[in-house]
Enzyme design. Structure first.
Site, PDB file in Angstrom:
ATOM      1  N   GLY A  18       0.827  -1.208   0.000  1.00  0.00           N
ATOM      2  CA  GLY A  18       0.000   0.000   0.000  1.00  0.00           C
ATOM      3  C   GLY A  18       0.856   1.250   0.000  1.00  0.00           C
ATOM      4  N   TYR A 106      -1.942   1.682  12.859  1.00  0.00           N
ATOM      5  CA  TYR A 106      -2.425   2.997  12.424  1.00  0.00           C
ATOM      6  C   TYR A 106      -3.947   3.053  12.447  1.00  0.00           C
ATOM      7  CZ  TYR A 106       2.370   3.144  10.906  1.00  0.00           C
ATOM      8  OH  TYR A 106       3.736   3.085  10.894  1.00  0.00           O
ATOM      9  N   TYR A 132     -16.393   2.246   8.224  1.00  0.00           N
ATOM     10  CA  TYR A 132     -14.930   2.316   8.226  1.00  0.00           C
ATOM     11  C   TYR A 132     -14.417   2.808   9.576  1.00  0.00           C
ATOM     12  CZ  TYR A 132     -10.285   4.255   7.395  1.00  0.00           C
ATOM     13  OH  TYR A 132      -8.951   4.576   7.504  1.00  0.00           O
TER      14      TYR A 132
END
Length: 290
Positions: A18, A106, A132
């Site tokens: 990513g 994170y 989310y």
């Protein structure tokens, strides 16, 4: 054990393909061997695979850059978002405990509902508005509930000069004429390089082991998506109008907080780490990488 020895034992970097993972792989190289694991190498939502990978590598530090980040799609894919963002961090935390490793994880400003009217501190109540944010809050809780040395870093509006993110989207859409960008959501745009460098600064800090916990790690200051888009257009030297619209003008599947600016005072107080202002970080990114 000294902080530097942990990294020298090796760093297992999950989510290495990513945009954050790529930045971390570059910035952490040199602290110790960095073992990069993509989703294809290890799905963090697979508990058995996570434990097998960690047992094989026996790292001193596990860094989790793997996440489900499709905010709007998550509304229809709740189970997938939870598997990656909520359960996966718990599996990594258990695996870290099993080998005595530290864990860096994170999280996001979207754990907040945006009604505070001032920058959010770590001890403010979370109240995510979307799946989310809910999944990321559960991931935070899973990590912080385990008795291990863990750093949970909430960040915001991550971007880079490559990959799929707001900056590259603005550049692409600017070729088609005037942009219409939401002007009533405020946050702190943060380049992945800045977050990666912050992670490195934490890992090498001589008092890191005594300062584990939850921190806000986003650039200083705030802007709207519209203000950020204007700054991006200027940075690229593009002659295109950026027109302000409201959230109501641009409906999305997921509700987003109107003001999710993060207060970085705790990171400075505990570890002496200060992130740059969002506009300076954007300027630096363009100076570093033409």
């Amino acid at each position: 054990m000294a902080h530097a020895d942990k990294a020298r034992q090796g760093i297992a970097l999950f989510g290495a393909q990513g945009q954050l993972g790529r930045a971390l792989a570059q910035v952490l190289a040199g602290l110790g061997p960095v073992h990069t694991l993509s989703h294809a190498d290890c799905d963090i939502g697979d508990e058995t695979a996570v434990h097998a990978a960690v047992r094989r590598l026996r790292p001193g530090v596990i860094v989790n850059a793997a996440a489900y980040t499709a905010v709007d799609k998550a509304e229809a894919e709740r189970d997938t978002a939870l598997r990656i963002n909520a359960y996966g961090p718990g599996y990594l935390a258990d695996a870290a405990l099993s080998v005595g490793a530290w864990l860096v994880h994170y999280s996001t400003d979207y754990v907040f509902d945006g009604t505070a009217g001032r920058p959010y501190r770590e001890d403010d109540l979370t109240a995510p508005l979307n799946v989310y944010g809910e999944s990321k809050r559960l991931g935070e809780e899973a990590v912080l509930a385990r008795p291990l040395t863990a750093f949970v870093l909430r960040t915001a509006w991550l971007y880079d000069r490559e990959g799929r993110n707001f900056l590259t989207t603005v550049r692409r859409l600017a070729a088609n004429g005037p942009l219409r960008i939401v002007c009533d959501q405020y946050g702190s745009p943060t380049p992945v390089t800045v977050l990666a460098q912050t992670t490195r600064a934490i890992l090498v800090h001589p008092r890191a082991a005594d300062c584990a916990g939850l921190y806000h790690a986003a650039c200083d200051g705030a802007t709207s998506w519209h203000g950020f888009a204007e700054a991006i257009v200027r940075s690229f030297g593009l002659a295109v109008a950026v027109l302000p619209i409201t959230t109501a003008d641009y409906p999305t599947a997921a509700h987003r907080p109107a003001y999710s600016v993060l207060d970085g005072a705790r990171l400075k107080e505990h570890l002496g780490i200060t992130l740059p202002s969002w506009d300076q970080a954007l300027a630096d990114l363009f100076m570093e990488r033409p």
